[in-house]
Structure formats: structure tokens, C-alpha cells
Design an enzyme around this catalytic site. Structure first.
Site, mmCIF file in Angstrom:
data_model
loop_
_atom_site.group_PDB
_atom_site.id
_atom_site.type_symbol
_atom_site.label_atom_id
_atom_site.label_comp_id
_atom_site.label_asym_id
_atom_site.label_seq_id
_atom_site.Cartn_x
_atom_site.Cartn_y
_atom_site.Cartn_z
ATOM 1 N N HIS A 26 0.878 -1.176 0.000
ATOM 2 C CA HIS A 26 0.000 0.000 0.000
ATOM 3 C C HIS A 26 0.912 1.222 0.000
ATOM 4 O O HIS A 26 1.624 1.480 0.962
ATOM 5 C CB HIS A 26 -0.923 0.014 1.216
ATOM 6 N N GLU A 61 1.798 4.014 2.777
ATOM 7 C CA GLU A 61 2.281 3.604 4.107
ATOM 8 C C GLU A 61 3.807 3.692 4.140
ATOM 9 O O GLU A 61 4.507 2.685 4.269
ATOM 10 C CB GLU A 61 1.729 2.212 4.419
ATOM 11 N N ARG A 89 19.894 -2.914 5.254
ATOM 12 C CA ARG A 89 21.217 -2.499 5.723
ATOM 13 C C ARG A 89 21.548 -3.175 7.061
ATOM 14 O O ARG A 89 22.694 -3.543 7.318
ATOM 15 C CB ARG A 89 21.259 -0.967 5.858
ATOM 16 N N ARG A 120 -3.264 4.672 -2.355
ATOM 17 C CA ARG A 120 -3.082 3.346 -1.743
ATOM 18 C C ARG A 120 -2.868 2.218 -2.746
ATOM 19 O O ARG A 120 -2.061 1.316 -2.528
ATOM 20 C CB ARG A 120 -4.335 3.068 -0.910
ATOM 21 N N HIS A 147 2.973 -3.189 6.816
ATOM 22 C CA HIS A 147 2.020 -2.120 6.513
ATOM 23 C C HIS A 147 2.122 -1.055 7.600
ATOM 24 O O HIS A 147 2.874 -1.183 8.550
ATOM 25 C CB HIS A 147 0.588 -2.664 6.531
ATOM 26 N N GLU A 206 1.266 -4.142 11.203
ATOM 27 C CA GLU A 206 0.834 -2.763 10.970
ATOM 28 C C GLU A 206 1.716 -1.933 11.906
ATOM 29 O O GLU A 206 1.591 -2.008 13.124
ATOM 30 C CB GLU A 206 -0.647 -2.568 11.317
#
Lengths: 311, 93
Positions: free
Chosen positions: A71, A74, A86, A129, A198, A272
């Protein structure tokens, strides 16, 4: 233009081109461990690159897929992913945990799963999105790439309206961005873990989203997720809720981790990331590194469990 | 780049199925051009919605008239976007 070799600011948001340059730089800095692999292209013909981390011992090694930026708005997801890249190379050979994981398994990291959407957020609409594919007969553009996977596709929890933010698309894998990942993983055939990043809400979830049926491994996934959330919280106290997608947020069909789980990838989780709504998608850049650092502890907990429970 | 002058993000609390229905009615209405940031079908979890400036008053009226509790979690969306853009440009420099 940003120079390579330690001049990339991981505490800032970057263009697609800058992220791709840094991926190339990481691969160039650690050629024995990392390669940048093109897995396909987007609707608007942008390359889709993953970083493959492999110590190379053995063939068809069990693998972990880290997915980010599906998305496009985000942004902390893509930013966390490139930091994670990294981090992996920096800690390999020094941190026993990641060194051990990479001795046994490969890691594939896709920092920008939706390149067209990401570019659009930089150039036109920061809050975009979906993908940027055209919908014949509709003025509305794009498909929700996290409703387009072949898991409960088009069931309740997605929309058949092209103008909806959760439009599932005309058929499963209609989005070339989704199909590229599906084809790669299926051809590889030995993925054991799929993690999707997300934002926002601070949740750590496992299948299912498309049904309220309990996944057969739900108890184990729940236990792993709770330990991962505890590890994450140990750094700065950031609290995550844990549970299946269906019980934690809402019914969502056609999602990436449901597809992964139904296709034999047992350890399927979605994060999330920060925050809980104070800034939402517009998380200030000074929170990128703290977010990435704490997320790393959660990711490592999951990956260590996978390593110790290969099937 | 698209601007969001005057737009705000509302957090709407839903306590039961009836309130979820009312909220869905609001969100699905084409009139208000709302953009859902965070959805929920779980009682007790709020829903975050971007409300364009032209819809602020009618949406507030609807929420109050339907007894839906809400708060404004982002008052000035454009200010946040401008700050983010400024930081990115500074970093590039």
C-alpha cells in the site's frame, strides 16, 4: 543526487529511484551475501527489485519473504524495509542470531511492492493506496493489491467497485505486481515464512482475514506473534495488539498472508507499524529509525522461530 | 501534487452493530467524498476517516444527529504534508 556508500539517510523518506540505488549499493558493498534481483515489472513498467540475502551454502534453501510497501501511502513500511536491508548486512557475521538464520535460510526482501503507487504518492497524491492499473469502463484507477491475492478472492472483505479503496480487481493476480511475487515464490517452492509490512495501527496479525475459520496453526502463530510483539515492545515500549486479521480488525479477503498460508507457507504474518493514529500514514521521519529498530526485534523473533521449526 | 487544505482526519467510535451501519451509510455516500484511513468491524475499535474541508460541516452534523462519538485526530492535514515535504527536500539538499 544521493551518493552511495554510507551517505543514504535511513532516517528520511526517499524516492523510488533513491531506494533502488541504495539497494544496488548494498548489493555492491556485500557481493558475497546480497544480490539485487529483478522479479518483474509494474503496470507502468517500473522494475520490481528484491534483495536476496544468501550465504549460499546448499541449494533450494528454505527461505523467508519480507514484503513492504504494497500500500503505497504507508511510507514507514518501505523506509523500514530498506533500513532492515542495511541491518541484515551490517549484523551478518557479528550478531549470532541473524548469522545463524542466514547459515540455514535465505531472505528475500521486497521494499517496494507497489512501485507505481509509490511514485504516485511522491508526484501526485500522497494518500494513494492502490496500484495504478486501468479499469476498463471505469474512470477510477487502481486495484487494492492486498485484496488481489488468490485467497478468498472477491469474498466479503473487498469491493467489486473500481472506485473503492479495497477494489479486488477483475480476477486474482490481475495486478502484475502481485503476480510477479506469486510466480517467484511458487517457482522457488521452498518458502517457509512470509511477512508483510504495513502501517498504521501497531498490530501483529496472522491468517485468516477472509474467513473467521481458525487457521490450523493459529495457536502456534499466536504464540510466536506474542513473543515477537514483546520483543518489539522491549526497545521503546511500543505496544502491539496480536491476533488473526479477522478477529483483530475486520474481514479482508484476497490478502497476501492468507495466500501465503494457504499455499504452504506456514509462518505468515502481517505487521501494521507505527503509529496508532496521531500521525497515521504521515509518520514523521524522525520515527523511521525507532520504528525500524523495534520492528527488527519482532522480525528476528519470528525468523529465529522459523529457523528452529523448519518443516 | 494534490493539496488537502482544510481537510481533517476524524476518529469515529463505534460501539454496536447499529452504529457500524450508520457509519457505513456515511462512508459509502458519494456526497461526502470520504477516504477511509482505518476501517474496523470490531466493536471498540475506532474508524479513521479523512474528511475533505467541504464536507466537514455536513459530516459533523450527521455524526451528531446519529449519536456517533468522534474526535479530530488530525486537524491540519496539509500542514503535516508540507512539513514532510520540507524535510524530504532538506534531506535531498
Amino acid at each position: 543526487q544521493e551518493r552511495s556508500s554510507n551517505n543514504f539517510n535511513y532516517g528520511a523518506y526517499h524516492s523510488l529511484e533513491a531506494i533502488y540505488r541504495e539497494m544496488d549499493s548494498i548489493a555492491g558493498d556485500f557481493p558475497d551475501l546480497v544480490s539485487r534481483v529483478k522479479i518483474g515489472h509494474s503496470f507502468e513498467n517500473r522494475s520490481m527489485y528484491v534483495l536476496k540475502f544468501s550465504s549460499g551454502k546448499g541449494s533450494r534453501r528454505p527461505a523467508i519473504w519480507l514484503n513492504a510497501g504494497i500500500h503505497s501511502r504507508e511510507w514507514v513500511s518501505q523506509a523500514t524495509a530498506i533500513w532492515t536491508a542495511r541491518k541484515i548486512v551490517s549484523d551478518y557475521g557479528k550478531d549470532p542470531a541473524i548469522t545463524s538464520i542466514l547459515e540455514k535460510m535465505d531472505i528475500f526482501l521486497l521494499p517496494v511492492a507497489n512501485p507505481d503507487g509509490y511514485v504516485y504518492t511522491h508526484t501526485q497524491n500522497r494518500l494513494w493506496r492502490k496500484t495504478r492499473s486501468l479499469n476498463p469502463g471505469s474512470p477510477c484507477i487502481g486495484v487494492d493489491p492486498n485484496r488481489n491475492w488468490n485467497a478468498g478472492f472477491a469474498a466479503k472483505g473487498a469491493s467489486d467497485n473500481p472506485c473503492s479503496e479495497v477494489y479486488h480487481g477483475p480476477h486474482a493476480n490481475s495486478e502484475v505486481e502481485v503476480k510477479s511475487v506469486v510466480d517467484f515464490i511458487q517457482e522457488h517452492g521452498n518458502f517457509k515464512c512470509f511477512i508483510d509490512l504495513h502501517s498504521y495501527s501497531q498490530l501483529l496479525m496472522y491468517p485468516y482475514g477472509y474467513t473467521n475459520k481458525k487457521a490450523s496453526d493459529a495457536d502456534e502463530l499466536d504464540e510466536v506473534a506474542r513473543r515477537a510483539a514483546e520483543a518489539l515492545a522491549s526497545l521503546s515500549g511500543t505496544q502491539y495488539h496480536v491476533g488473526s486479521i479477522f478477529t483483530t480488525v475486520y474481514q479482508a479477503s484476497g490478502s497476501s498472508i492468507d495466500w501465503a498460508y494457504d499455499n504452504g507457507i506456514k509462518y505468515a504474518f502481517t505487521f501494521e507499524l507505527r503509529d496508532t493514529g496521531h500521525y497515521g500514514f504521515l509518520l514523521p521521519s524522525n520515527q523511521i529509525i525507532p520504528t525500524a529498530e523495534e520492528t527488527w526485534l519482532g522480525l528476528k523473533t519470528i525468523m529465529e522461530h522459523v529457523q528452529d521449526h523448519l518443516y | 501534487r494534490e493539496k488537502f487544505f482544510g481537510d481533517q482526519v476524524f476518529r469515529i467510535n463505534v460501539r454496536n452493530g447499529d452504529e457500524i451501519s450508520k457509519l457505513n451509510q456515511l462512508v459509502n455516500s458519494d456526497n461526502f467524498k470520504l477516504n477511509v484511513w482505518k476501517s474496523s468491524s470490531t466493536f471498540g475499535l475506532p474508524v479513521d476517516v479523512l474528511v475533505p474541508s467541504v464536507s466537514l460541516q455536513p459530516v459533523k452534523f450527521f455524526l451528531k444527529s446519529q449519536g456517533l462519538e468522534y474526535s479530530v485526530i488530525i486537524e491540519d492535514l496539509q500542514a503535516l504534508l508540507d512539513k514532510e515535504d520540507e524535510e524530504m527536500q532538506h534531506n535531498e539538499g
